[in-house]
Design an enzyme around this catalytic site. Structure first.
Site, PDB file in Angstrom:
ATOM      1  N   PRO A   2       3.454   3.779  -0.254  1.00 11.92           N
ATOM      2  CA  PRO A   2       3.016   4.096  -1.617  1.00 11.92           C
ATOM      3  C   PRO A   2       2.929   5.607  -1.846  1.00 11.92           C
ATOM      4  CG  PRO A   2       1.226   3.114  -0.330  1.00 11.92           C
ATOM      5  CD  PRO A   2       2.442   3.064   0.519  1.00 11.92           C
ATOM      6  N   GLU A   3       3.464   6.054  -2.964  1.00 14.63           N
ATOM      7  CA  GLU A   3       3.352   7.465  -3.335  1.00 14.63           C
ATOM      8  C   GLU A   3       2.278   7.613  -4.406  1.00 14.63           C
ATOM      9  OE1 GLU A   3       6.683   9.958  -3.754  1.00 14.63           O
ATOM     10  OE2 GLU A   3       7.924   8.885  -2.324  1.00 14.63           O
TER      11      GLU A   3
END
Ligand SMILES: [Zn+2]
Length: 293
Positions: A2-3
């Site tokens: 996840p960014e």
């Protein structure tokens, strides 16, 4: 992995669902890996606390926690801001969640089957549970008592709000490639490979250019491009937040219509030139050799 936009989406989704709910009980797995604070201390610190709010700092999800409820009212408390003077209380503690590569936070009914690799379950006074699931165990759970420990602060500046002058100052005199500088979490918090490649494309800057050699105008284009791609992704995520935080939220993270990322050999959406891929700072790096200079 996840960014920033995914972490922001999850933090907002959890905040909407759990604000002013109360933690009545906790369970932690017997693994040691995901616990930055020992399990017993997290269990003791979390029980009875009201969740005042949940937000993102860098790539961390921070739960702001209020006072512990008096013993007899903990089970009866309902998430109703008018009835609870604690709703306006100052945070006394924080629970900090880093999702790592594969971590997920789920808000579920308690009867929902417990997924493999569940490392934490928080029972809430609303009757629901918050679960932390992380197959690869690169995630981290930390508890902070704010009387004893300073509030959590992610290293690096916040890419959504940083001002032009501060942004330019981050890169001044730096010889490393601008792409590598964007990925350096001590400069900017939460920018990963996808949004580094995409923002450099929109700014028209080659990933290999030395960070310190970019002009003020180029840096300003980059700052705005980075903010725009991140905000666009957050908007996209907002519509699908229930896929991530509600029970069974097992779907993969949302994907933007990328311009360059993972589009090696495909025509540039702007000029038609095939997108090129190079390795930079050990990461696959995608750019248009014509649009980016
Ligand atoms: Zn192009």
């Amino acid at each position: 992995m996840p960014e920033l936009p995914e972490v922001e989406t999850i933090a907002r989704g959890v905040d909407q669902r759990l604000r002013l709910d109360r933690i009545v009980d906790t369970w932690f797995s017997s693994h040691t890996q995901p616990f930055k604070t020992p399990r017993a201390r997290q269990a003791k610190g979390l029980a009875g606390r009201i969740i005042l709010g949940v937000h993102r700092t860098g790539k961390h999800i921070v739960f702001e926690l209020g006072p512990v409820a008096p013993q007899n009212s903990a089970a009866a408390a309902q998430p109703d801001s008018h009835a609870q003077p604690e709703a306006h209380a100052k945070p006394e503690a924080q629970w900090i969640v880093h999702l790592g590569m594969t971590g997920r936070l789920l808000v579920t009914p308690p009867e929902e089957p417990v997924a493999p690799h569940t490392h934490a379950r928080l029972s809430l006074s609303s009757g629901r549970e918050l679960r932390f699931v992380d197959p690869r165990r690169f995630g981290r759970l930390e508890f902070r008592e704010l009387q004893r420990t300073p509030a959590f602060d992610a290293p690096g500046d916040e890419p959504l709000t940083i001002a032009a002058a501060e942004f330019a100052a981050l890169f001044r005199g730096r010889k490393l490639a601008i792409k590598a500088a964007l990925l350096n979490q001590t400069l900017l918090a939460g920018v990963g490979n996808i949004y580094a490649d995409e923002s450099l494309f929109h700014a028209g800057i080659r990933p290999r250019r030395a960070a310190g050699r970019l002009t003020r105008a180029e840096l300003e284009r980059l700052r705005q491009a980075l903010r725009n791609v991140l905000q666009q992704a957050i908007r996209l995520g907002g519509s699908s937040v229930s896929d991530y935080v509600d029970a069974n939220g097992a779907r993969g993270f949302f994907q933007l219509e990328h311009c360059v990322y993972l589009r090696t050999g495909q025509p540039c959406r702007s000029c038609g030139t095939p997108i090129r891929r190079i390795l930079l700072a050990g990461r696959g790096t995608h750019f248009c050799p014509r649009c980016q200079r």
